[in-house]
Design a protein around this motif. Structure first.
Motif, short mmCIF file in Angstrom:
data_model
loop_
_atom_site.label_atom_id
_atom_site.label_comp_id
_atom_site.label_asym_id
_atom_site.label_seq_id
_atom_site.Cartn_x
_atom_site.Cartn_y
_atom_site.Cartn_z
N GLN A 100 49.31 42.00 3.15
CA GLN A 100 49.61 40.57 3.06
C GLN A 100 49.62 40.09 1.61
N ALA A 101 48.71 40.65 0.81
CA ALA A 101 48.66 40.28 -0.61
C ALA A 101 49.93 40.71 -1.33
N LEU A 102 50.47 41.87 -0.97
CA LEU A 102 51.71 42.35 -1.59
C LEU A 102 52.91 41.54 -1.13
N VAL A 103 52.92 41.15 0.13
CA VAL A 103 54.00 40.28 0.63
C VAL A 103 53.94 38.94 -0.10
N LYS A 104 52.75 38.41 -0.31
CA LYS A 104 52.57 37.16 -1.04
C LYS A 104 53.06 37.31 -2.48
N LEU A 105 52.70 38.43 -3.10
CA LEU A 105 53.15 38.72 -4.47
C LEU A 105 54.68 38.76 -4.54
N GLU A 106 55.28 39.39 -3.54
CA GLU A 106 56.75 39.47 -3.46
C GLU A 106 57.36 38.08 -3.34
N ASN A 107 56.77 37.24 -2.51
CA ASN A 107 57.29 35.88 -2.31
C ASN A 107 57.15 35.02 -3.57
N GLU A 108 56.05 35.23 -4.28
CA GLU A 108 55.78 34.42 -5.48
C GLU A 108 56.60 34.85 -6.68
N HIS A 109 57.14 36.08 -6.65
CA HIS A 109 57.96 36.60 -7.75
C HIS A 109 59.30 37.06 -7.19
N SER A 110 60.05 36.11 -6.66
CA SER A 110 61.28 36.44 -5.95
C SER A 110 62.35 37.08 -6.85
N ASN A 111 62.19 36.93 -8.16
CA ASN A 111 63.15 37.54 -9.10
C ASN A 111 62.81 38.99 -9.41
N ILE A 112 61.63 39.44 -8.96
CA ILE A 112 61.19 40.83 -9.19
C ILE A 112 61.19 41.57 -7.86
N LYS A 113 61.76 42.76 -7.86
CA LYS A 113 61.88 43.52 -6.62
C LYS A 113 60.72 44.51 -6.46
N ILE A 114 60.16 44.53 -5.26
CA ILE A 114 59.17 45.54 -4.88
C ILE A 114 59.79 46.38 -3.77
N GLY A 115 60.18 47.59 -4.09
CA GLY A 115 60.77 48.49 -3.10
C GLY A 115 59.72 49.49 -2.65
N VAL A 116 59.58 49.67 -1.33
CA VAL A 116 58.58 50.60 -0.79
C VAL A 116 59.29 51.85 -0.31
N CYS A 117 58.72 53.00 -0.65
CA CYS A 117 59.38 54.28 -0.37
C CYS A 117 59.15 54.74 1.07
N GLN A 292 69.50 53.75 -4.13
CA GLN A 292 69.79 52.47 -3.49
C GLN A 292 69.01 51.33 -4.16
N PHE A 293 67.74 51.59 -4.48
CA PHE A 293 66.92 50.57 -5.12
C PHE A 293 67.46 50.23 -6.51
N TYR A 294 67.86 51.25 -7.25
CA TYR A 294 68.41 51.00 -8.59
C TYR A 294 69.69 50.18 -8.52
N GLN A 295 70.52 50.47 -7.53
CA GLN A 295 71.75 49.67 -7.37
C GLN A 295 71.41 48.22 -7.07
N CYS A 296 70.37 48.01 -6.29
CA CYS A 296 69.95 46.64 -5.97
C CYS A 296 69.46 45.90 -7.21
N ILE A 297 68.77 46.63 -8.12
CA ILE A 297 68.35 46.01 -9.38
C ILE A 297 69.57 45.64 -10.21
N LEU A 298 70.50 46.57 -10.34
CA LEU A 298 71.69 46.35 -11.17
C LEU A 298 72.58 45.24 -10.64
N GLN A 299 72.68 45.16 -9.33
CA GLN A 299 73.59 44.19 -8.71
C GLN A 299 72.87 42.93 -8.21
N ASN A 300 71.55 42.90 -8.40
CA ASN A 300 70.71 41.83 -7.86
C ASN A 300 70.98 41.62 -6.37
N SER A 301 71.03 42.73 -5.64
CA SER A 301 71.21 42.68 -4.18
C SER A 301 69.87 43.01 -3.52
N HIS A 302 69.84 42.98 -2.20
CA HIS A 302 68.54 43.02 -1.51
C HIS A 302 68.45 44.06 -0.40
#
Length: 334
Positions: A100-117, A292-302
């Motif tokens: 839940q803390a990581l989901v909260k962190l993700e929501n609070e920093h919507s411009n930063i991507k957290i990708g889980v493997c 896939q994650f790198y492409q999402c960073i480059l293209q700002n996709s989700h």
């Protein structure tokens, strides 16, 4: 060109590092590990023993968090707060609180991507199976079975003692070996109503975490799930994922997706790509997942596995553990 770094040079980093090096859009510029003897294991990059120092000195776009479970949350948090995207190894966290803390962190920093493997989502067999289920061609899902029968010697826990401690690992076979199977089961079955589970130690290793777990899952849309995982097998057998539909049966085993006909014949549909020279259970989808994650960073996709997506499997594990303690089914919160 994305500048990438890896924190934690344990076993799994040996999959992440080649994936970064093979990606034409990325450059591995730094690695970090508290063990200074690993300094020369990755050539041509800066080596650090303190990830805080690395974050200060390097201009990074993405960090791969390949650390033991108990360091996933604090290190990912430090990177995100520095404005660096994170590709984090599973599990999301030690438990639902950290999740839940990581989901909260993700929501609070919507411009930063957290990708889980959770790379098994990208296996060719599972992608095809999910496509078949979603098509509705064979009707609704009525049953999902996930089996993980593996072997881990006592030496596995002795070599890295954190693996056997609850406060450092968050659990045993469920969170370490069978997390991917739990994740795929919930993707197929959908939202969960309740879980009744049991955990145990069949091996006399003197560890705190479970080596065996089972669960009966009630999905909200009516399907039933059976999950079983153990590290007490004589060998690492193939993981099995079976899906029953109103008008068909499908099975993934030995990295092959099979349709079982009404006559009982097996029709092979697709086989997973394999990664030469690695542990078979890693599969080849780390490369796909990272790319896939790198492409999402480059293209700002989700289109990657977010913290909120990875949370469900952690909640399931906690529910199984709680159910085993209280000896009754546990309702899953929406």
């Amino acid at each position: 060109m994305l500048k990438a770094a890896v924190i934690g040079l344990g076993d799994i980093s040996k999959i992440h590092i080649p994936a970064i090096q093979a990606n034409p859009d990325a450059e591995l510029v730094a690695v970090c590990d508290i063990n200074e003897s690993l300094k020369d294991t990755v050539t041509g990059v800066n080596f650090y023993t303190d990830y805080h120092e690395m974050l200060e000195k390097e201009a990074l776009d993405c960090v791969h968090n390949c650390l033991p479970h108990y360091l996933h949350y604090p290190v990912t948090k430090a990177c995100v707060e520095k404005g660096v995207h994170v590709f984090q190894e599973k599990p999301l966290g030690l438990n639902t609180e950290e999740g839940q803390a990581l989901v909260k962190l993700e929501n609070e920093h919507s411009n930063i991507k957290i990708g889980v493997c959770l790379q098994n989502r990208y296996n060719e067999t599972f992608e095809k199976l999910l496509e078949i289920v979603k098509s509705g061609e064979y009707g609704k899902v009525t049953g999902v079975k996930g089996l993980v029968a593996w072997f881990r010697p006592k030496a596995y826990y002795d070599a890295k003692p954190w693996r056997g401690k609850m406060e450092l690992a968050g659990g045993g076979v469920m969170i370490n070996q069978a997390l991917h199977t739990i994740d795929l089961m919930q993707l197929i079955g959908g939202e969960i109503d309740s879980i009744k589970g049991s955990i145990n130690q069949l091996l006399d290793y003197g560890i705190e975490v479970e080596d065996t777990a089972s669960a009966h899952i009630h999905f909200k849309h009516g399907a039933k799930g059976l999950f079983f995982a153990t590290n007490a097998n004589a060998e690492n057998s193939s993981v099995e994922l079976e899906v029953l539909l109103e008008k068909g049966k499908f099975n993934i085993k030995d990295s092959i997706l099979v349709r079982v006909t009404e006559e009982g014949k097996k029709e092979e549909l697709v086989e997973d790509a394999k990664l030469p020279g690695s542990k078979f259970y890693y599969g080849a989808s780390h490369f796909k997942t990272i790319n896939q994650f790198y492409q999402c960073i480059l293209q700002n996709s989700h289109d990657y596995v977010h913290a909120k997506d990875a949370f469900v499997s952690i909640a399931m594990i906690d529910a199984i553990r709680k159910s085993s303690e209280i000896k009754q089914a546990v309702k899953m919160e929406g």
